[in-house]
Design an enzyme around this catalytic site. Structure first.
Site, mmCIF file in Angstrom:
data_model
loop_
_atom_site.group_PDB
_atom_site.id
_atom_site.type_symbol
_atom_site.label_atom_id
_atom_site.label_comp_id
_atom_site.label_asym_id
_atom_site.label_seq_id
_atom_site.Cartn_x
_atom_site.Cartn_y
_atom_site.Cartn_z
ATOM 1 N N GLU A 224 27.838 46.369 36.149
ATOM 2 C CA GLU A 224 26.999 45.217 35.804
ATOM 3 C C GLU A 224 27.088 44.151 36.893
ATOM 4 O O GLU A 224 26.100 43.450 37.164
ATOM 5 C CB GLU A 224 27.451 44.649 34.454
ATOM 6 C CG GLU A 224 27.086 45.550 33.275
ATOM 7 C CD GLU A 224 27.692 45.074 31.965
ATOM 8 O OE1 GLU A 224 27.068 45.309 30.905
ATOM 9 O OE2 GLU A 224 28.795 44.484 31.997
ATOM 10 N N HIS B 164 -7.596 11.712 37.804
ATOM 11 C CA HIS B 164 -9.020 12.001 37.601
ATOM 12 C C HIS B 164 -9.205 12.744 36.281
ATOM 13 O O HIS B 164 -8.460 13.681 35.977
ATOM 14 C CB HIS B 164 -9.540 12.859 38.760
ATOM 15 C CG HIS B 164 -10.926 13.402 38.549
ATOM 16 N ND1 HIS B 164 -11.174 14.742 38.314
ATOM 17 C CD2 HIS B 164 -12.126 12.786 38.533
ATOM 18 C CE1 HIS B 164 -12.468 14.921 38.169
ATOM 19 N NE2 HIS B 164 -13.071 13.757 38.306
ATOM 20 N N HIS C 106 -15.778 15.085 28.974
ATOM 21 C CA HIS C 106 -16.363 15.326 30.289
ATOM 22 C C HIS C 106 -17.813 15.726 30.075
ATOM 23 O O HIS C 106 -18.104 16.778 29.507
ATOM 24 C CB HIS C 106 -15.600 16.449 30.997
ATOM 25 C CG HIS C 106 -15.968 16.607 32.439
ATOM 26 N ND1 HIS C 106 -16.406 15.562 33.218
ATOM 27 C CD2 HIS C 106 -15.967 17.693 33.250
ATOM 28 C CE1 HIS C 106 -16.656 15.996 34.440
ATOM 29 N NE2 HIS C 106 -16.399 17.279 34.483
ATOM 30 N N ASP D 226 9.846 34.537 51.904
ATOM 31 C CA ASP D 226 10.423 35.869 52.037
ATOM 32 C C ASP D 226 9.537 36.650 52.994
ATOM 33 O O ASP D 226 8.354 36.873 52.713
ATOM 34 C CB ASP D 226 10.486 36.555 50.672
ATOM 35 C CG ASP D 226 10.968 38.002 50.773
ATOM 36 O OD1 ASP D 226 11.661 38.331 51.754
ATOM 37 O OD2 ASP D 226 10.649 38.802 49.862
ATOM 38 N N ASP E 290 7.882 39.642 54.955
ATOM 39 C CA ASP E 290 7.513 41.021 54.665
ATOM 40 C C ASP E 290 6.657 41.516 55.820
ATOM 41 O O ASP E 290 5.885 40.743 56.401
ATOM 42 C CB ASP E 290 6.726 41.090 53.343
ATOM 43 C CG ASP E 290 6.503 42.523 52.890
ATOM 44 O OD1 ASP E 290 5.464 43.097 53.269
ATOM 45 O OD2 ASP E 290 7.357 43.073 52.178
ATOM 46 N N GLU F 160 -15.847 5.115 32.933
ATOM 47 C CA GLU F 160 -17.165 5.641 33.300
ATOM 48 C C GLU F 160 -18.016 5.575 32.038
ATOM 49 O O GLU F 160 -17.805 6.330 31.090
ATOM 50 C CB GLU F 160 -17.053 7.067 33.832
ATOM 51 C CG GLU F 160 -18.350 7.560 34.456
ATOM 52 C CD GLU F 160 -18.166 8.880 35.198
ATOM 53 O OE1 GLU F 160 -18.814 9.862 34.788
ATOM 54 O OE2 GLU F 160 -17.379 8.925 36.154
ATOM 55 N N THR G 294 37.254 44.678 33.471
ATOM 56 C CA THR G 294 36.110 43.869 33.045
ATOM 57 C C THR G 294 36.434 42.405 33.280
ATOM 58 O O THR G 294 37.592 42.014 33.395
ATOM 59 C CB THR G 294 35.778 44.079 31.554
ATOM 60 O OG1 THR G 294 36.940 43.774 30.781
ATOM 61 C CG2 THR G 294 35.317 45.508 31.284
#
Length: 1020
Positions: free
Chosen positions: A178, A326, A371, A822, A824, A405, A210
C-alpha cells in the site's frame, strides 16, 4: 443571540456566535449525531429526490454521503461551505407543491465558487436543526482561524485523508504494498530499497510489517526531508544541525530582509515551530522546526501586510481600480442559467465593489432582475437590494456602486426608487461629501458605508417640475441586432422546446471547451462556440418546430448570432478615430438623437424619482466624446468598443480616466460567461473592469491578484503616472525618466506536486515530469514568460535550481504568475498556478503555494533591484548565496554540495569534470517539442491576450537591454542584430552554481561579510 466580533483583519464583523447560544455539550452532541449519519432526501432537478445517508467524516473536514457513483469523491469540504439556510428557500423546494414539504425539515447547504446548492429534507425537524447548528458551528470555527492555524489544520486533514485513501482494506494499517501504491500516487520516484529501509525505521511497534497512522507520519517526515532547506540551515549555522537564536536572526535579516527583529520575536518563532522540547529549552531550532517555519505563512511569497488595507484611501475615486462584476445575479452562462440573490452576497463578501442589476417590468407591478432577451430565470428587484444591503459592508466598509441597467416602465421605475430609498435609507445620502458641481470625485474613505447608484439622470435643461423625461437607452445587448434577440411571449411550452435544444447544445459545447488547455486564453473560443451553436441549433429547431413555433419565437438569442462581428470591418466601423470630429458635430446638431453609426439612437422615459438618486455616477452614452463631461459622468463600453478606443486613442482614453470613471463589460457574444483579459484596460487606467465572477479561470485569477494588494478591499490605487501626467502604455520605454525594476527569481524546488487534474488515468497515471513557467503580465513591453528545464519522474520533490530574470518598466501594474506544468512529448498538462501582484512579492527564500492545492508549492528566492537607463547594477544570482556562506574550496565539501543539490534525476546536471552532460538524440528531440522548455531559450515576448494584433501597432522599437558588471539583465529584443555575448550572459539555467561546480568560481571564506547586496563582486 447575535454579537459584534472583530475578525483577524481588525474590522467589525457581524455573525452568529454559536457558543453564546449553544453550550459546548450541545454542539458536541450535534457533532456526534452528524458523524453517526442521518438518512435524508437529496432533492435534484427533474427527479423526486434520492434517499442517501449523509454523515460528517471523523476529522470533521467534509460532508459525505452514500451510496454514490462518485465513491470517494462524493464529499463537500467544510472549507468550501458558503452558508447554510433553514427552510425551503432554494429553487429546488419551490418546484414541489406547496404543503408537500415541511419547511422545518428542509435546509440548504451552499458551497463552492459557483454557489452550488445541496438541498436536503430530513424525517423530522430535530434532525434538520442538528445539522444546521453543527455546520454553522464548524463554519464559524474556520472563520476565526488565523493563517497559521488554517495551514496546520489543512495539513493535518490532508495527512489523515491520504492515510485513509491508501488503506485499501480499511484495517487502519498500511503495509509495504500500500505504501508503494501511495508513493506512485504522490509522484514519488524512489528506489524500493530506500523505501523499504525507511519503512522499517518507522515501523517501531515490534516490526509487524505495517504502519499505524503515527508511524506513517514518521515515515512521511523521513521521506519529506528537504535537502535545500537543510543546506540553507547549514549555511547560517556554521554547518551545525541547528540554528541558534542569533543565527536565525542573522538569516532573517540577510535573506528575508526583515527589520526590527527582536529577541522576543525570534524566541516566539522557536517556541511556535520547534518540535523538540530539548531544543526549545536550549533556544535553538532543528531542521524539522526550520522546515515548518519556512513552509508557514510567515515565509509565503505574499506580503502579509497586504492582507489588510495598506494604501492611501483619501484620493478621488478615479484614482483607483475598482473590483467590478458583470451580470452579478447569474450563476452560469448568459443564456440559460439561474439568477440568484446569493450571488450578490458572495461577490460582495469576496471584495467586489461594483455590482450590476438589470431591471425589467415584472408581474403585479413588481420589477424583476433578469438577463434580457434570454431564457435565464428571474428574481425580484426587492430581494436583490435587500441582499445587497445585508452583505455590502460585512467584510469591507468601502463604498459599493450599484450599476442599474433600466428597462422598466415609469410606474415600475417609481417602485424601484421607492425600494432603494426604503431599503438603503441613509446609505444613499452622499450630499455631505459631493455636489453635482464639484470638480473632483470624493474618496473611498469619505464614502465608507455608502451605496452609490450608477444610472441615468435627466438632462439639466428639463424643468424641475417635470416628472419624467427622455434619455438615451444604452443596452448591453446592443451589439446583437434586435431581430435576433429572443422575443418575450407567453408561450411557455414553446419556450421549453427552444430551451431544451439550446441547453443540450450549450452543455456539449462547454464540455468540449474544458478539454482544451486551461491556461490557453482562447480555450473558450467565442467564434467556434457561436459557429457550432448557430449551425446545430438552427437545424434542430427547424426540424423540431415543424410549424409549431412562431417565427419570432424560434429566433433564439443563441441561434442567430452572426459571425460578421468577428470581421475587421465591424471594428473599423466602430472605430472612435474614424471621422470623429464630423460624427461628433452631426451628433450635437441632431440633438443627440443619432449614434456613431448614423442610426437613430434609442431613447427611453426616465422617472424623476429614480433620476434623483443618481448623484455623481451618471451613466452617459459611450458614443459621447472623451474630451467632455463632468467628473460625475461615467462612460460604459463593451469590450469591443473599448478595445477600439485603446487601439486608436490610448492617450486620450488615459487622460479621461484621470478625471472620470469608465466601465468596461464583456461582449454580449460571450454567451458562455467567459471573460476578457482585464489587464489591457487596467493598463489604460479604466477603473471599473467588470468580469463574470461565476466563471473561474485565468482572468478571475488575475482579478483576485490585482485587488489582494490592498487587503481585498475592492479598491487598488493606480500608479501616479496613471493619475496625473501623460505616458504611452504601449511605448517600448513608457517612463524613460523613472528607474525600472529587475526581478530575479531563483526557482529552487517543488513540493508535493500532484498529477494533472484532468489526467485520464487519475492517480494511476505515470509520475509527472514537471517544469515551472513564470509569466509577467503588465504593460505590453513588460509581458513575457520564462521556463525552467524539465525534471523527469519526480513530482514530490523536484529540484530545478534555475534563475529567471525580468525587467519591468512599470512594476506597480504588473502581476507575476507562477505556473507548474507536466511535460509530455505531445504537449503539456496544467498542474497549478499562483498569481501575485509584483508589489506584493516578499524578498528572500519563499514558498509559492499553488492556488486550490493543499500541499503543492514551489520554493523560490526573490530579489528586486533598480535599473537605471540601459544599465543595471550588479545582480548576484541567488544560487550563489548558499555557497557563499560555506566559505571553503575544499573538494570534499564541494562534492557534498553537489550531492545535496543534484539528484539522480534523468534531467539533473552532471557535475563530473566533463561539465554538462551531452544529451541523447531522443532526449534532445523531446526537449524541443512544442511545450518543453529549451536550455538557453529566450524569453517569450507576449502581446496581451485577445489584442495581439492591435498591440503590434504600438510597437516602435526594440526592447531595452540591461547589462550588469557580472551578470547581464534581460535578453536584447529580437529585432536587434546579434552581437557577441559578454563573458557572463543571462540564461535560464543556474549559471553561478554550474560554474562553481566546474571550478570556475571561488567560494568566499566563512568569516567574510554575509550581506550579499547589489554591490558585491564575484571574482572569476
Amino acid at each position: 443571540m447575535s454579537a459584534w466580533v472583530v475578525n483577524r483583519k481588525g474590522q467589525p464583523q457581524y455573525r452568529r456566535h454559536f457558543l453564546t447560544s449553544n453550550s459546548v455539550s450541545q454542539v458536541e452532541r450535534c457533532m456526534s449525531v452528524m458523524q453517526s449519519g442521518t438518512q435524508m432526501v437529496k432533492l435534484k432537478a427533474g427527479s423526486k429526490g434520492l434517499v442517501r445517508l449523509f454523515y460528517l467524516d471523523e476529522h470533521r473536514s467534509c460532508i459525505r454521503w452514500k451510496p454514490s457513483r462518485k465513491s470517494e469523491k462524493a464529499k463537500i469540504t467544510i472549507d468550501s461551505l458558503y452558508k447554510v439556510t433553514e427552510g425551503g428557500q432554494s429553487a429546488s423546494f419551490h418546484r414541489h407543491p406547496e404543503g408537500s414539504l415541511d419547511p422545518a425539515c428542509c435546509f440548504t447547504v451552499f458551497h463552492g465558487n459557483h454557489m452550488e446548492s445541496l438541498d436536503l429534507v430530513t424525517s423530522n425537524s430535530d434532525e434538520a436543526r442538528t445539522w444546521v447548528t453543527g455546520l454553522r458551528y464548524l463554519m464559524a470555527g474556520i472563520s476565526d482561524e488565523d493563517s497559521l492555524a488554517k495551514r496546520q489544520r489543512t495539513h493535518d486533514q490532508w495527512m489523515k485523508q491520504t492515510f485513509e485513501e491508501a488503506d485499501k482494506n480499511g484495517d487502519g494499517l498500511l503495509n509495504i504494498d500500500e505504501i508503494y501504491q501511495l508513493l506512485h500516487k504522490l509522484n514519488v520516484n524512489l528506489p524500493r530499497r530506500k523505501v523499504k529501509q525507511m519503512f522499517q525505521e518507522a515501523d517501531t511497534d515490534d516490526h509487524r510489517g505495517t504502519l499505524t497512522y503515527d508511524e506513517f507520519s514518521v515515515f512521511y517526515k523521513m521521506m519529506s526531508m528537504r535537502r535545500d532547506l537543510f543546506l540553507l540551515m547549514m549555511a547560517y549555522s556554521d554547518r551545525k544541525d541547528h540554528l541558534t537564536a542569533d543565527e536565525l536572526t542573522n538569516m532573517l535579516r540577510c535573506e528575508q530582509k526583515m527589520v526590527n527583529i527582536t529577541p522576543e520575536y525570534v524566541a516566539e518563532i522557536i517556541d511556535k515551530f520547534e518540535v523538540s522540547d530539548e531544543n526549545k529549552q536550549k533556544g535553538v531550532m532543528g531542521i524539522e522546526g526550520f522546515t515548518s517555519f519556512m513552509r508557514s505563512p510567515t515565509c509565503d511569497i505574499f506580503n502579509p501586510l497586504h492582507n489588510d488595507v495598506n494604501q492611501d484611501m483619501d484620493q478621488p475615486l478615479c484614482n483607483y481600480f475598482i473590483a467590478s462584476s458583470h451580470n452579478t445575479y447569474l450563476t452560469g452562462d448568459q443564456l440559460l442559467s439561474h439568477s440568484k440573490t446569493d450571488m450578490y452576497a458572495w461577490v460582495l463578501q469576496s471584495g467586489c465593489r461594483c455590482v450590476e442589476v438589470d431591471c425589467w417590468d415584472g408581474p403585479d407591478g413588481e420589477p424583476m432582475v433578469q438577463h434580457g432577451y434570454t431564457l435565464t430565470s428571474k428574481i425580484t428587484f426587492k430581494s436583490v437590494i435587500e441582499t445587497i444591503d445585508k452583505y455590502a459592508f460585512i467584510n469591507n466598509p468601502y463604498p459599493v456602486l450599484l450599476s442599474i441597467e433600466n428597462h422598466c416602465s415609469i410606474q415600475q421605475q417609481k417602485k424601484i426608487a421607492q425600494y432603494l430609498r426604503e431599503v438603503f435609507a441613509d446609505k444613499l445620502d452622499v450630499g455631505h461629501v459631493f455636489s453635482r458641481e464639484s470638480k473632483t470625485l470624493p474618496s473611498p474613505q469619505s464614502l465608507q458605508g455608502k451605496i452609490l447608484i450608477k444610472g441615468k439622470r435627466l438632462p439639466a435643461y428639463l424643468s424641475a417640475d417635470a416628472e419624467e423625461g427622455e434619455v438615451s437607452d444604452d443596452d448591453s445587448a446592443d451589439e446583437i441586432e434586435d431581430d435576433f434577440k429572443l422575443k418575450n411571449n407567453n408561450g411557455n411550452g414553446h419556450h421549453h422546446q427552444v430551451e431544451s435544444h439550446i441547453r443540450k447544445k450549450l452543455d456539449s459545447l462547454l464540455k468540449e471547451s474544458r478539454i482544451g488547455d486551461k491556461e490557453d486564453t482562447d480555450s473558450f473560443s467565442i467564434r467556434a462556440l457561436l459557429r457550432a451553436t448557430h449551425q446545430g441549433l438552427q437545424k434542430n429547431l427547424c426540424q423540431s418546430s415543424r410549424g409549431v413555433l412562431k417565427k419570432s419565437q424560434s429566433r433564439s438569442f443563441i441561434t442567430t448570432l452572426k459571425q460578421k462581428r468577428h470581421s475587421k470591418s465591424r471594428l473599423t466601423c466602430q472605430s472612435v478615430e474614424k471621422d470623429e470630429d464630423e460624427l461628433d458635430t452631426s451628433t450635437r446638431d441632431a440633438g443627440g438623437q443619432f449614434n456613431r453609426g448614423g442610426r437613430k439612437r434609442k431613447t427611453m422615459k426616465l422617472s424623476r424619482d429614480l433620476s434623483n438618486l443618481v448623484v455623481f455616477t451618471n451613466s452617459v452614452a459611450s458614443q459621447e466624446c472623451l474630451n467632455e463631461g463632468t467628473p460625475g459622468d461615467v462612460l460604459s463600453f463593451s469590450e469591443t468598443r473599448a478595445q477600439s478606443l485603446v487601439n486608436h486613442r490610448a492617450e486620450h482614453f488615459l487622460a479621461f480616466n484621470q478625471r472620470q470613471l469608465s466601465r468596461i463589460y464583456p461582449s454580449a457574444y460571450r454567451i458562455d460567461s467567459s471573460n476578457f483579459n482585464p489587464q489591457l484596460y487596467w493598463n489604460i487606467g479604466c477603473q471599473l473592469v467588470a468580469l463574470n465572477y461565476q466563471t473561474e479561470g485565468r482572468m478571475m485569477q488575475l482579478n483576485r491578484a490585482k485587488f489582494m494588494v490592498n487587503g481585498g478591499s475592492g479598491y487598488a490605487l493606480k500608479p501616479p503616472p496613471m493619475c496625473k501626467g501623460t505616458f504611452n502604455p504601449f511605448s517600448d520605454d513608457p517612463l524613460p525618466a523613472c528607474p525600472k525594476k529587475q526581478l530575479v527569481l531563483k526557482v529552487i524546488s517543488g513540493q508535493h506536486l500532484p498529477k494533472p487534474p484532468d489526467s485520464m488515468l487519475g492517480d494511476r497515471g505515470e509520475i509527472i515530469d514537471p517544469f515551472v513557467e513564470v509569466e509577467i503580465i503588465g504593460l505590453p513591453v513588460d509581458c513575457c514568460k520564462e521556463q525552467t528545464r524539465v525534471v523527469d519522474d519526480n513530482g514530490f520533490n523536484p529540484v530545478w535550481e534555475e534563475t529567471l530574470s525580468f525587467t519591468l518598466h512599470m512594476a506597480e501594474v504588473a502581476l507575476v504568475r507562477f505556473l507548474v506544468w507536466d511535460h509530455d512529448p505531445i504537449g503539456r498538462d496544467f498542474i497549478g498556478q499562483r498569481t501575485v501582484a509584483f508589489s506584493s512579492l516578499m524578498p528572500g527564500y519563499r514558498h509559492v503555494y499553488l492556488e486550490g492545492l493543499t500541499e503543492a508549492s514551489i520554493f523560490v528566492h526573490v530579489s528586486v533591484h533598480d535599473v537605471y537607463g540601459k544599465w543595471s547594477p550588479l545582480v548576484l544570482n541567488p544560487s550563489f548565496t548558499i555557497m557563499h556562506f560555506l566559505g571553503s574550496n575544499k573538494g570534499n565539501q564541494l562534492r557534498g554540495i553537489r550531492g545535496l543539490f543534484n539528484r539522480s534525476s534523468k534531467s539533473s546536471v552532471d557535475t563530473t569534470s566533463a561539465g554538462l552532460r551531452k544529451r541523447s538524440i531522443s532526449d534532445h528531440l523531446l526537449r524541443r517539442t512544442a511545450s518543453a522548455p529549451v536550455k538557453g531559450r529566450k524569453k517569450t515576448k507576449m502581446a496581451l491576450s485577445e489584442s495581439a494584433a492591435p498591440m503590434s501597432e504600438h510597437k516602435n522599437g526594440a526592447g531595452v537591454e540591461v547589462v550588469g558588471e557580472g551578470v547581464s539583465g534581460t535578453e536584447a529584443d529580437v529585432e536587434k542584430r546579434a552581437k557577441a555575448r559578454p563573458p557572463l550572459t543571462h540564461r535560464p539555467t543556474s549559471m553561478p552554481l554550474d560554474r562553481l561546480l566546474q571550478g570556475q568560481l571561488t567560494l568566499c571564506s566563512a568569516d567574510k561579510e554575509h550581506d550579499l547586496g547589489a554591490n558585491a563582486v564575484i571574482e572569476k
